[in-house]
Design a protein around this motif. Structure first.
Motif, PDB file in Angstrom:
ATOM      1  N   VAL A 137     -10.405 -15.637 -34.465  1.00  0.00           N
ATOM      2  CA  VAL A 137      -9.623 -16.106 -33.415  1.00  0.00           C
ATOM      3  C   VAL A 137      -9.231 -17.454 -34.491  1.00  0.00           C
ATOM      4  O   VAL A 137      -9.655 -18.522 -34.607  1.00  0.00           O
ATOM      5  CB  VAL A 137     -10.220 -16.805 -32.051  1.00  0.00           C
ATOM      6  N   ARG A 138      -7.861 -17.490 -34.327  1.00  0.00           N
ATOM      7  CA  ARG A 138      -6.622 -18.311 -34.490  1.00  0.00           C
ATOM      8  C   ARG A 138      -6.785 -19.298 -33.641  1.00  0.00           C
ATOM      9  O   ARG A 138      -6.777 -19.801 -32.577  1.00  0.00           O
ATOM     10  CB  ARG A 138      -5.143 -17.998 -35.067  1.00  0.00           C
ATOM     11  N   GLN A 139      -6.848 -20.952 -34.674  1.00  0.00           N
ATOM     12  CA  GLN A 139      -6.577 -22.543 -33.902  1.00  0.00           C
ATOM     13  C   GLN A 139      -5.118 -22.692 -34.695  1.00  0.00           C
ATOM     14  O   GLN A 139      -5.140 -22.399 -36.258  1.00  0.00           O
ATOM     15  CB  GLN A 139      -7.928 -23.002 -34.518  1.00  0.00           C
ATOM     16  N   PRO A 140      -4.170 -22.710 -34.103  1.00  0.00           N
ATOM     17  CA  PRO A 140      -2.862 -23.347 -35.106  1.00  0.00           C
ATOM     18  C   PRO A 140      -3.647 -24.943 -35.515  1.00  0.00           C
ATOM     19  O   PRO A 140      -3.460 -26.456 -34.832  1.00  0.00           O
ATOM     20  CB  PRO A 140      -1.995 -23.684 -33.968  1.00  0.00           C
ATOM     21  N   ALA A 141      -4.500 -25.504 -36.288  1.00  0.00           N
ATOM     22  CA  ALA A 141      -5.001 -26.593 -36.772  1.00  0.00           C
ATOM     23  C   ALA A 141      -3.858 -27.817 -37.566  1.00  0.00           C
ATOM     24  O   ALA A 141      -3.931 -29.112 -36.827  1.00  0.00           O
ATOM     25  CB  ALA A 141      -5.790 -26.177 -38.163  1.00  0.00           C
TER      26      ALA A 141
ATOM     27  N   ILE B 180     -20.856  -9.235 -33.728  1.00  0.00           N
ATOM     28  CA  ILE B 180     -21.017 -10.072 -33.875  1.00  0.00           C
ATOM     29  C   ILE B 180     -19.974 -11.121 -34.059  1.00  0.00           C
ATOM     30  O   ILE B 180     -18.866 -11.099 -34.355  1.00  0.00           O
ATOM     31  CB  ILE B 180     -21.262 -10.443 -34.907  1.00  0.00           C
ATOM     32  N   VAL B 181     -20.148 -12.265 -33.060  1.00  0.00           N
ATOM     33  CA  VAL B 181     -18.950 -13.134 -32.345  1.00  0.00           C
ATOM     34  C   VAL B 181     -19.484 -14.911 -33.537  1.00  0.00           C
ATOM     35  O   VAL B 181     -20.673 -15.207 -32.772  1.00  0.00           O
ATOM     36  CB  VAL B 181     -18.371 -13.802 -31.772  1.00  0.00           C
ATOM     37  N   THR B 182     -18.540 -14.703 -34.203  1.00  0.00           N
ATOM     38  CA  THR B 182     -19.331 -16.205 -35.000  1.00  0.00           C
ATOM     39  C   THR B 182     -18.694 -17.814 -34.619  1.00  0.00           C
ATOM     40  O   THR B 182     -17.202 -17.381 -33.840  1.00  0.00           O
ATOM     41  CB  THR B 182     -19.193 -15.862 -36.225  1.00  0.00           C
ATOM     42  N   SER B 183     -19.529 -18.731 -35.050  1.00  0.00           N
ATOM     43  CA  SER B 183     -18.793 -19.988 -34.397  1.00  0.00           C
ATOM     44  C   SER B 183     -17.342 -20.616 -35.755  1.00  0.00           C
ATOM     45  O   SER B 183     -17.014 -20.748 -34.890  1.00  0.00           O
ATOM     46  CB  SER B 183     -19.563 -20.784 -34.417  1.00  0.00           C
ATOM     47  N   ASN B 184     -17.473 -19.659 -36.083  1.00  0.00           N
ATOM     48  CA  ASN B 184     -16.629 -20.140 -37.686  1.00  0.00           C
ATOM     49  C   ASN B 184     -16.628 -19.364 -38.672  1.00  0.00           C
ATOM     50  O   ASN B 184     -17.086 -17.749 -38.834  1.00  0.00           O
ATOM     51  CB  ASN B 184     -16.933 -21.396 -38.135  1.00  0.00           C
ATOM     52  N   ASP B 185     -15.417 -19.309 -39.408  1.00  0.00           N
ATOM     53  CA  ASP B 185     -14.948 -18.099 -40.846  1.00  0.00           C
ATOM     54  C   ASP B 185     -16.296 -18.254 -42.060  1.00  0.00           C
ATOM     55  O   ASP B 185     -15.962 -16.776 -42.389  1.00  0.00           O
ATOM     56  CB  ASP B 185     -13.429 -18.602 -40.550  1.00  0.00           C
ATOM     57  N   HIS B 186     -16.645 -19.553 -41.960  1.00  0.00           N
ATOM     58  CA  HIS B 186     -17.070 -19.523 -42.736  1.00  0.00           C
ATOM     59  C   HIS B 186     -18.671 -18.633 -42.569  1.00  0.00           C
ATOM     60  O   HIS B 186     -19.186 -17.633 -43.630  1.00  0.00           O
ATOM     61  CB  HIS B 186     -17.544 -21.253 -42.726  1.00  0.00           C
TER      62      HIS B 186
ATOM     63  N   VAL C  37     -23.699 -15.654 -32.609  1.00  0.00           N
ATOM     64  CA  VAL C  37     -23.828 -16.595 -34.045  1.00  0.00           C
ATOM     65  C   VAL C  37     -23.381 -17.900 -34.350  1.00  0.00           C
ATOM     66  O   VAL C  37     -22.038 -18.051 -34.450  1.00  0.00           O
ATOM     67  CB  VAL C  37     -23.754 -15.913 -35.351  1.00  0.00           C
ATOM     68  N   GLY C  38     -24.061 -19.224 -34.057  1.00  0.00           N
ATOM     69  CA  GLY C  38     -22.903 -20.367 -34.029  1.00  0.00           C
ATOM     70  C   GLY C  38     -24.595 -21.229 -34.519  1.00  0.00           C
ATOM     71  O   GLY C  38     -25.309 -21.117 -34.898  1.00  0.00           O
ATOM     72  N   ALA C  39     -23.433 -22.131 -35.138  1.00  0.00           N
ATOM     73  CA  ALA C  39     -24.341 -23.597 -35.799  1.00  0.00           C
ATOM     74  C   ALA C  39     -23.909 -24.818 -35.171  1.00  0.00           C
ATOM     75  O   ALA C  39     -23.009 -24.939 -33.880  1.00  0.00           O
ATOM     76  CB  ALA C  39     -24.522 -23.796 -37.120  1.00  0.00           C
ATOM     77  N   ARG C  40     -25.578 -25.991 -34.771  1.00  0.00           N
ATOM     78  CA  ARG C  40     -24.789 -27.190 -34.032  1.00  0.00           C
ATOM     79  C   ARG C  40     -24.666 -26.759 -32.396  1.00  0.00           C
ATOM     80  O   ARG C  40     -23.972 -26.781 -31.802  1.00  0.00           O
ATOM     81  CB  ARG C  40     -23.882 -28.181 -34.645  1.00  0.00           C
ATOM     82  N   GLU C  41     -25.868 -26.283 -31.434  1.00  0.00           N
ATOM     83  CA  GLU C  41     -25.492 -26.513 -30.384  1.00  0.00           C
ATOM     84  C   GLU C  41     -24.708 -27.660 -29.997  1.00  0.00           C
ATOM     85  O   GLU C  41     -24.328 -27.811 -28.378  1.00  0.00           O
ATOM     86  CB  GLU C  41     -26.592 -25.907 -29.482  1.00  0.00           C
ATOM     87  N   GLU C  42     -25.525 -28.166 -30.113  1.00  0.00           N
ATOM     88  CA  GLU C  42     -24.744 -29.778 -29.411  1.00  0.00           C
ATOM     89  C   GLU C  42     -23.112 -29.862 -29.660  1.00  0.00           C
ATOM     90  O   GLU C  42     -22.640 -30.790 -29.181  1.00  0.00           O
ATOM     91  CB  GLU C  42     -25.516 -30.914 -29.927  1.00  0.00           C
TER      92      GLU C  42
ATOM     93  N   GLY D 133     -14.198 -13.591 -36.732  1.00  0.00           N
ATOM     94  CA  GLY D 133     -14.805 -14.870 -36.861  1.00  0.00           C
ATOM     95  C   GLY D 133     -13.819 -15.551 -36.030  1.00  0.00           C
ATOM     96  O   GLY D 133     -13.028 -15.695 -34.992  1.00  0.00           O
ATOM     97  N   TYR D 134     -13.686 -17.841 -36.325  1.00  0.00           N
ATOM     98  CA  TYR D 134     -13.644 -18.272 -35.225  1.00  0.00           C
ATOM     99  C   TYR D 134     -12.265 -19.267 -36.251  1.00  0.00           C
ATOM    100  O   TYR D 134     -13.381 -19.801 -37.161  1.00  0.00           O
ATOM    101  CB  TYR D 134     -14.787 -18.915 -34.949  1.00  0.00           C
ATOM    102  N   ASP D 135     -11.564 -19.578 -36.408  1.00  0.00           N
ATOM    103  CA  ASP D 135     -10.348 -20.068 -36.819  1.00  0.00           C
ATOM    104  C   ASP D 135      -9.422 -19.604 -37.851  1.00  0.00           C
ATOM    105  O   ASP D 135      -7.947 -20.293 -37.854  1.00  0.00           O
ATOM    106  CB  ASP D 135     -11.335 -21.636 -38.076  1.00  0.00           C
ATOM    107  N   ASP D 136      -9.612 -19.214 -37.934  1.00  0.00           N
ATOM    108  CA  ASP D 136      -8.150 -17.562 -38.699  1.00  0.00           C
ATOM    109  C   ASP D 136      -8.211 -18.617 -40.179  1.00  0.00           C
ATOM    110  O   ASP D 136      -7.126 -19.437 -40.611  1.00  0.00           O
ATOM    111  CB  ASP D 136      -7.325 -17.052 -38.058  1.00  0.00           C
ATOM    112  N   ILE D 137      -9.099 -19.744 -41.078  1.00  0.00           N
ATOM    113  CA  ILE D 137      -9.194 -19.986 -42.090  1.00  0.00           C
ATOM    114  C   ILE D 137      -7.873 -18.909 -43.206  1.00  0.00           C
ATOM    115  O   ILE D 137      -8.104 -17.410 -43.433  1.00  0.00           O
ATOM    116  CB  ILE D 137      -9.939 -20.790 -42.381  1.00  0.00           C
TER     117      ILE D 137
END
Length: 338
Positions: free
Chosen positions: A292-296, A245-251, A185-190, A275-279
């Motif tokens: 999925v954690r990113q070291p932001a 489900i894999v999502t494109s971000n944690d929100h 599940v993701g937003a903004r394919e571009e 989720g993705y980002d691990d906020i």
């Protein structure tokens, strides 16, 4: 409207020339101590504050870096900005931040503003294609470092995450827990990062016969959209729902969690969510979120350090393109172990 006190006002009150005021405030050794005191007294009385930008531009530097991000409402980007500010502050610079809010036109507006205020360099986490602006900035002599993105042409340095690996990590984890009907599940394919996460998830599924993947695109990557999507999934027959489900971000993921639970669907027993980002909020969600954690912050700091090195002419080849590896943080949204 309150009139801004200017250097002319200080000169009139002190009874001296504008150049004397400038010397007294910026080069006091060129005038007498008596004049310095007279100018400073007049400046204090009027509340005059010199325009730092104008002073710096006179010596050929603005002291500013520009930074534009996709959407600062996402804590991932806020952390990335904080990391860039760490490096900028250490170098005696400040950062002018532009929030694109998922809008290419806004992104271009911010980049044009950076040109007008003569930033010394720009950090760009691009929403739209980079070819829309990179040549213009290059001609203006504005060095650019991409953050959370890669320049396919190899012209601009970059700091990024291996998003293909991140998508693969998330999907492989779901497959290992026995999930067979996956959805992305993701937003903004571009947005390139989102496409690469899907690419990684597809690669994981392709390596496991009997596992399927359904790509689902949403209009926005917000908590509210995730909440609504949870409702949409609940309206499907159980056999038509994904079980992982894999999502494109944690929100999106956190909204989805709440939407599913509100409709009586158990997480992770019925549907597991990654989720993705691990906020920061991922760990304290109603069902703590695997992500999925990113070291932001580290990515933002590294990008700013590379940009500052380019500005100062001290850049080294080994710091041209930095790629971080993702880390999967497993929590209760995919694991029934307590």
């Amino acid at each position: 409207m309150v009139k801004r006190v200017g250097i002319r006002d200080v000169a009139e009150l002190a009874g001296v020339s504008i150049s004397t005021v400038s010397n007294a405030l910026n080069r006091p050794g060129r005038v007498s101590d008596e004049l310095v005191e007279r100018v400073r007294a007049a400046s204090d009385r009027l509340g005059y504050v010199p325009l730092q930008a104008a002073q710096q531009l006179r010596v050929g530097r603005s002291g500013l870096l520009g930074m534009t991000v996709i959407n600062i409402a996402n804590p991932f980007f806020a952390d990335m900005v904080a990391g860039a500010e760490d490096a900028a502050t250490a170098a005696g610079l400040r950062i002018l931040v532009g929030n694109a809010s998922d809008d290419i036109a806004k992104e271009l507006d911010h980049l044009e503003l950076f040109e007008r205020v003569q930033v010394e360099g720009a950090l760009v986490s691009p929403f739209g294609p980079v070819d829309a602006w990179q040549e213009r900035l290059r001609k203006r002599g504005v060095p650019v470092v991409l953050v959370d993105a890669v320049d396919d042409a190899g012209v601009m340095p970059s700091v990024s995450l291996d998003d293909v690996a991140g998508g693969r990590l998330a999907a492989e984890h779901l497959i290992r827990t026995g999930r067979k009907r996956l959805a992305f599940v993701g937003a903004r394919e571009e947005v390139r990062q989102v496409r690469e996460r899907l690419e990684g998830a597809r690669a994981a599924v392709a390596a496991h016969p009997g596992v399927a993947l359904e790509p689902i695109w949403t209009s926005t990557a917000t908590t509210q959209r995730g909440l609504a999507f949870g409702d949409e999934l609940a309206d499907r027959r159980p056999e038509d729902r994904p079980d992982g489900i894999v999502t494109s971000n944690d929100h999106l993921a956190m909204g989805l969690l709440h939407g599913l639970i509100a409709r009586g669907i158990r997480v992770p027993e019925d549907i597991a969510v990654v989720g993705y980002d691990d906020i920061e909020f991922a760990a304290i969600a109603e069902v703590p979120l695997t992500s999925v954690r990113q070291p932001a912050r580290e990515m933002g700091r590294a990008a700013a350090e590379i940009l500052i090195a380019r500005i100062n002419g001290t850049e080294t080849p080994d710091l041209t393109n930095v790629v971080y590896q993702p880390e999967l943080v497993i929590r209760a949204s995919t694991s029934t172990a307590r």
